[in-house]
Design a protein around this motif. Structure first.
Motif, mmCIF file in Angstrom:
data_model
loop_
_atom_site.group_PDB
_atom_site.id
_atom_site.type_symbol
_atom_site.label_atom_id
_atom_site.label_comp_id
_atom_site.label_asym_id
_atom_site.label_seq_id
_atom_site.Cartn_x
_atom_site.Cartn_y
_atom_site.Cartn_z
ATOM 1 N N TYR A 39 -0.687 -4.498 0.166
ATOM 2 C CA TYR A 39 -0.336 -3.900 -1.120
ATOM 3 C C TYR A 39 -0.956 -2.509 -1.255
ATOM 4 O O TYR A 39 -0.266 -1.542 -1.559
ATOM 5 C CB TYR A 39 -0.791 -4.800 -2.271
ATOM 6 N N VAL A 40 -2.247 -2.439 -1.001
ATOM 7 C CA VAL A 40 -2.943 -1.162 -1.193
ATOM 8 C C VAL A 40 -2.396 -0.112 -0.239
ATOM 9 O O VAL A 40 -2.166 1.035 -0.598
ATOM 10 C CB VAL A 40 -4.460 -1.337 -0.991
ATOM 11 N N ASN A 41 -2.146 -0.514 1.015
ATOM 12 C CA ASN A 41 -1.739 0.472 2.011
ATOM 13 C C ASN A 41 -0.285 0.895 1.871
ATOM 14 O O ASN A 41 0.054 2.043 2.133
ATOM 15 C CB ASN A 41 -1.993 -0.104 3.405
ATOM 16 N N GLN A 42 0.581 -0.033 1.481
ATOM 17 C CA GLN A 42 2.006 0.259 1.550
ATOM 18 C C GLN A 42 2.675 0.436 0.204
ATOM 19 O O GLN A 42 3.697 1.099 0.112
ATOM 20 C CB GLN A 42 2.725 -0.871 2.318
ATOM 21 N N ILE A 43 2.148 -0.183 -0.824
ATOM 22 C CA ILE A 43 2.910 -0.234 -2.061
ATOM 23 C C ILE A 43 2.209 0.466 -3.214
ATOM 24 O O ILE A 43 2.840 1.150 -4.005
ATOM 25 C CB ILE A 43 3.214 -1.713 -2.422
ATOM 26 N N ALA A 44 0.881 0.336 -3.262
ATOM 27 C CA ALA A 44 0.158 0.774 -4.449
ATOM 28 C C ALA A 44 0.289 2.271 -4.683
ATOM 29 O O ALA A 44 0.399 3.057 -3.741
ATOM 30 C CB ALA A 44 -1.308 0.409 -4.316
ATOM 31 N N GLU B 32 -6.740 -3.181 6.363
ATOM 32 C CA GLU B 32 -6.197 -1.950 5.791
ATOM 33 C C GLU B 32 -6.288 -0.816 6.811
ATOM 34 O O GLU B 32 -5.357 -0.019 6.950
ATOM 35 C CB GLU B 32 -6.973 -1.609 4.524
ATOM 36 N N ASP B 33 -7.403 -0.784 7.540
ATOM 37 C CA ASP B 33 -7.548 0.204 8.616
ATOM 38 C C ASP B 33 -6.438 0.033 9.647
ATOM 39 O O ASP B 33 -5.831 1.010 10.092
ATOM 40 C CB ASP B 33 -8.895 0.015 9.326
ATOM 41 N N ALA B 34 -6.215 -1.214 10.020
ATOM 42 C CA ALA B 34 -5.194 -1.486 11.034
ATOM 43 C C ALA B 34 -3.826 -1.030 10.541
ATOM 44 O O ALA B 34 -3.058 -0.421 11.289
ATOM 45 C CB ALA B 34 -5.177 -2.972 11.367
ATOM 46 N N LEU B 35 -3.529 -1.317 9.285
ATOM 47 C CA LEU B 35 -2.232 -0.907 8.732
ATOM 48 C C LEU B 35 -2.132 0.617 8.678
ATOM 49 O O LEU B 35 -1.083 1.199 8.927
ATOM 50 C CB LEU B 35 -2.066 -1.472 7.323
ATOM 51 N N ASN B 36 -3.258 1.224 8.355
ATOM 52 C CA ASN B 36 -3.292 2.671 8.264
ATOM 53 C C ASN B 36 -3.023 3.333 9.611
ATOM 54 O O ASN B 36 -2.505 4.441 9.682
ATOM 55 C CB ASN B 36 -4.675 3.085 7.775
ATOM 56 N N ASN B 37 -3.397 2.626 10.682
ATOM 57 C CA ASN B 37 -3.217 3.184 12.014
ATOM 58 C C ASN B 37 -1.780 3.118 12.497
ATOM 59 O O ASN B 37 -1.454 3.683 13.534
ATOM 60 C CB ASN B 37 -4.110 2.457 13.021
ATOM 61 N N VAL B 38 -0.941 2.388 11.785
ATOM 62 C CA VAL B 38 0.470 2.349 12.189
ATOM 63 C C VAL B 38 1.065 3.719 11.884
ATOM 64 O O VAL B 38 0.975 4.188 10.752
ATOM 65 C CB VAL B 38 1.222 1.266 11.407
#
Lengths: 286, 533
Positions: free
Chosen positions: B317-322, B400-406
């Motif tokens: 949520y925080v990484n992609q939507i918020a 969240e870090d992992a998602l951010n690295n995409v």
């Protein structure tokens, strides 16, 4: 490397006494008859937050033609391109404050327009090839799968047709289930094009598709663009003026967020009306 | 300048600085300082490992001795019979459970009054009493033998204590006092004679016991519903099985030899696969890690089941939507949870959460939930919920870090193909960052397994393997954990005693578990970095 678009192309085109290999767009080379307008951009003002990026752009783009957007960095050509499939919606604070973009007469920023549906009709190829970290097969079928297509035969058929369409089939047909990231840069970019045409859009937007490719890979992609325009309307943003000259029918020159000149590619390069255009295409700035 | 300096300035000043400290130049000092800090970390890790092993290693020798005494003093012999008695007790419990069910059925809606139902159950009670009374002779028999075996063990322990005392006196140079310490050697054979001599008596007793049980189950009372009747049949089958085990017990007793050596591997298996952790017992101490290990695992699994959806969901949520505002609000809030001292969380667990969960479990329309209602306010579920809270910040931050690295380009490509936000997240972003998310979960697990305070305060601290026959309801049982037992017992234990060593070995197991989890997490992350490029 540029092949004549159709067998009906007049011979004198290739013999044109020009340093640039220019196809004469005015001649009815690709399709007989006059091209009809597909996209109509009128009085467009576009903002990133408080910063205005596009000023009063008016442009009519032809169906089944290749239109090139050229101009120095930061001139707004990519921004305009990304307006056409509403990719700018993903960036916070962007807004069109004035004007409209109509495709076949329908305002794509209208209240009842679903940007998801729009993007299915308007595909996009990016500057840096960006295949998903999945197999080649999965990359191409992704667009169909998210639309709910499950039939294996249908997917197989689309994979082959798209890869053939992107002139990649012979190179990858034996390794469809290997990762798309294992391909070379040029192959990856053609894979991205194959992925885009797999969902059968009407319009394909290309944002500097060759800027990360070597000349041979570039030539292949340009060849592909020629082949694709029989079926699709292509709009390409490019920094390479030779590329614009080689593969587009019409060219729009942007500078500082304004459309400076829009005309047949040959006119822009041989006989530009605006002194700024002339300065840019002759390499004096940009 | 009126006075010229003694040395004329060098025309091209490039000589080395002359600052020296302990024979080192300034640069070297800095190097030593930073290098020293790095080396210190490695040295401390090495020291911890070394001391853990040094203290823990002699446990296995001691445990073997412990098991040898168990055999020599005849405790093992008596335990064969005791097992038989306990198996019977378990069956009796099954029977009382059956009575309870029948009573509930009879007094159910539109049923009888309690008194009437009890009257109707009279035949059942008669049957049950006959069944449970059958064990009385055996129970008395075992009780007598228990006293004998305990006496032998006590004698042996006294001998050991005296030996130690004499050695200490000799060591102190007090020869006269040392000679005064009487060491009575224990003649196991003679001491065991009365114990082993009871075998013929046991044989008769066992036969009589088997006979009375067979008679007892021959005429079961009729039960009102087929379901209860089926349970009665099951009970009879279990008793049959139990009766069949009698010859085996007898054979164990007959072939038992107090001199049979305890193999070395048994000291290890008794620890690794031992189902009891029993200390300061009048009978026999057992150091089996299974109940603690299972407790730790159960609590951690509960914690992860709660924390993974929460942590990963919040990260997505925080990484992609918020919106940026939400991001600024949510991220620090979740990260702040990790700043709460775990003892405070434990406090909260005892005072609020445990009570609340118990109250919830007594709500009538929730009684379908497995394990509900429960009486113990402190149990695996309470501890698991709080541990989940502890794991969430770890999982959230790393995921969240992992998602951010995409790369953003994947997201754009997906949108450009007409994917919705949900499709993009589920089909592109999450798979691309999956290994990062998995390693986040693993590190969360490492955090949870090593957590001590919360489990010590909230897990209920009952040293017994949870009863998995309760199905999912197992989560509402109190458990004890590896970390909990160390912190609970280490303060009170005699230094160098077997229990002290056993706690160190539990520490070693924890250490290796944490090592394994961290190793896996790192390995997965490395693989992930390569695949994304």
């Amino acid at each position: 490397m540029v092949t004549a678009p159709t067998s009906a192309a007049p011979m004198e085109n290739t013999a044109a006494p020009s340093t640039l290999t220019i196809k004469v767009p005015g001649a009815p080379a690709a399709d007989p008859g006059v091209a009809s307008t597909l996209i109509e951009i009128s009085d467009l003002d576009f903002y990133y937050g408080a910063k205005q990026a596009l000023f009063d752009v008016n442009l009519r783009l032809d169906e089944k033609r290749v239109t090139a957007f050229i101009g120095p960095s930061g001139c707004g050509k990519s921004t305009l391109l990304r307006c056409l499939n509403r990719m700018n919606d993903l960036i916070d604070g962007t807004a069109i404050r004035r004007g409209a973009i109509k495709v076949r007469g329908i305002d794509i920023y209208g209240a009842d327009v679903d940007p998801i549906e729009l993007r299915k009709r308007v595909g996009m190829v990016f500057q840096k090839s960006n295949p998903f970290p999945k197999s080649i097969y999965e990359n191409i079928t992704y667009g169909l799968r998210i639309q709910g297509v499950r039939s294996k035969t249908r997917l197989d058929e689309v994979v082959e047709r798209s890869l053939r369409g992107a002139a990649l089939w012979d190179e990858v047909k034996d390794r469809l289930h290997e990762s798309g990231l294992g391909l070379s840069g040029g192959q990856q970019q053609r894979l991205c094009i194959a992925r885009t045409i797999a969902v059968e859009p009407e319009i394909i937007l290309m944002d500097e598709p060759c800027s990360a490719l070597d000349p041979i890979a570039t030539a292949k992609v340009e060849e592909l663009i020629h082949a694709l325009k029989k079926q699709f309307t292509i709009i390409i943003v490019t920094h390479s003026m030779q590329q614009a000259a080689r593969c587009s029918d019409k060219t729009a020159f942007f500078y500082m967020g304004k459309l400076i000149e829009y005309a047949d590619t040959s006119t822009i390069f041989m006989n530009p009306a605006n002194p700024q255009t002339e300065a840019y295409v002759s390499g004096r700035f940009g | 300048m009126p006075s010229a300096p003694p040395d004329p300035p060098s025309p091209f000043p490039i000589t080395k600085a002359r600052t020296h400290l302990l024979g080192l130049t300034f640069d070297e000092c800095i190097q030593v300082f930073f290098g020293g800090n790095a080396v210190m970390a490695v040295v401390i890790l090495g020291l911890i490992t070394f001391f853990l092993f040094k203290e823990g290693a002699s446990f296995f020798g001691q445990n073997r001795e412990n098991l040898t005494v168990y055999r020599r003093a005849g405790l093992e012999y008596v335990d064969f019979m005791r097992q038989q008695e306990q198996d019977h007790t378990a069956l009796t419990r099954y029977l009382s459970d059956l009575r309870l069910r029948t009573l509930q059925h009879l007094t159910g809606p539109g049923g009888l009054t309690l008194a009437a139902a009890n009257t109707q159950l009279a035949p059942f009670d008669e049957f049950a009493n006959r069944y449970s009374d059958a064990v009385v002779p055996l129970r008395g028999f075992v009780s007598d033998l228990t006293d004998v075996a305990t006496a032998i063990k006590t004698k042996f322990i006294v001998m050991g204590d005296n030996k130690t005392q004499r050695e200490q006196l000799l060591g102190a140079g007090k020869t006269a006092e040392a000679a005064a310490v009487v060491i009575t050697p224990v003649d196991f054979k003679a001491e065991l004679a009365p114990l082993v001599g009871t075998l013929p008596a046991y044989r008769d007793l066992s036969t009589a016991f088997a006979k009375s049980l067979t008679e007892a189950i021959a005429s079961p009372p009729k039960l009102p519903t087929p379901e209860l009747q089926a349970r009665m049949e099951r009970f009879r089958a279990l008793t049959q099985q139990y009766l069949v085990s009698f010859p085996a017990t007898l054979k164990n007793l007959e072939s038992w030899d107090y001199l049979k050596p305890v193999p070395v591997w048994q000291a290890f298996t008794a620890f690794l696969f031992g189902k009891d952790w029993l200390t300061a017992s009048f009978w026999q101490d057992w150091y089996g890690i299974v109940p603690l290990f299972v407790g730790s695992l159960l609590v951690s699994v509960i914690a992860l089941l709660l924390a993974v959806p929460l942590g990963v969901g919040a990260a997505i949520y925080v990484n992609q939507i918020a919106s940026p505002l939400e991001q600024r609000l949510i991220k620090p809030s979740i990260e702040f949870i990790s700043a709460i001292p775990s003892v405070v969380l434990g406090f909260f667990g005892i005072a609020v959460l445990g009570e609340a969960l118990r109250a919830l479990s007594h709500v009538t329309w929730l009684s379908w939930v497995p394990g509900f209602p429960f009486a113990e306010r402190l149990n695996a579920l309470t501890a698991g919920c709080l541990l989940a809270l502890i794991a969430v910040p770890t999982i959230f931050t790393l995921a969240e870090d992992a998602l951010n690295n995409v790369p953003r380009s994947f997201k754009e490509a997906s949108f450009a193909l007409g994917a919705t936000r949900l499709q993009t997240v589920l089909r592109i972003i999450v798979p691309a960052s999956l290994s990062g998310i998995v390693s986040a979960v693993l590190l969360g697990l490492g955090r949870v397994i090593g957590e001590t305070m919360v489990v010590l305060l909230c897990a209920g601290n009952r040293i017994a393997s949870p009863d998995f026959t309760a199905g999912l309801g197992v989560v509402t049982q109190p458990v004890h954990t590896m970390t909990g037992i160390i912190s609970q017992e280490m303060g009170e234990v005699v230094r160098d005693s077997i229990q002290y060593r056993a706690l160190f070995v539990v520490g070693i197991v924890l250490f290796f578990l944490a090592l394994l989890i961290n190793f896996l997490a790192q390995k997965i992350v490395r693989k992930y970095r390569i695949s994304i490029g």
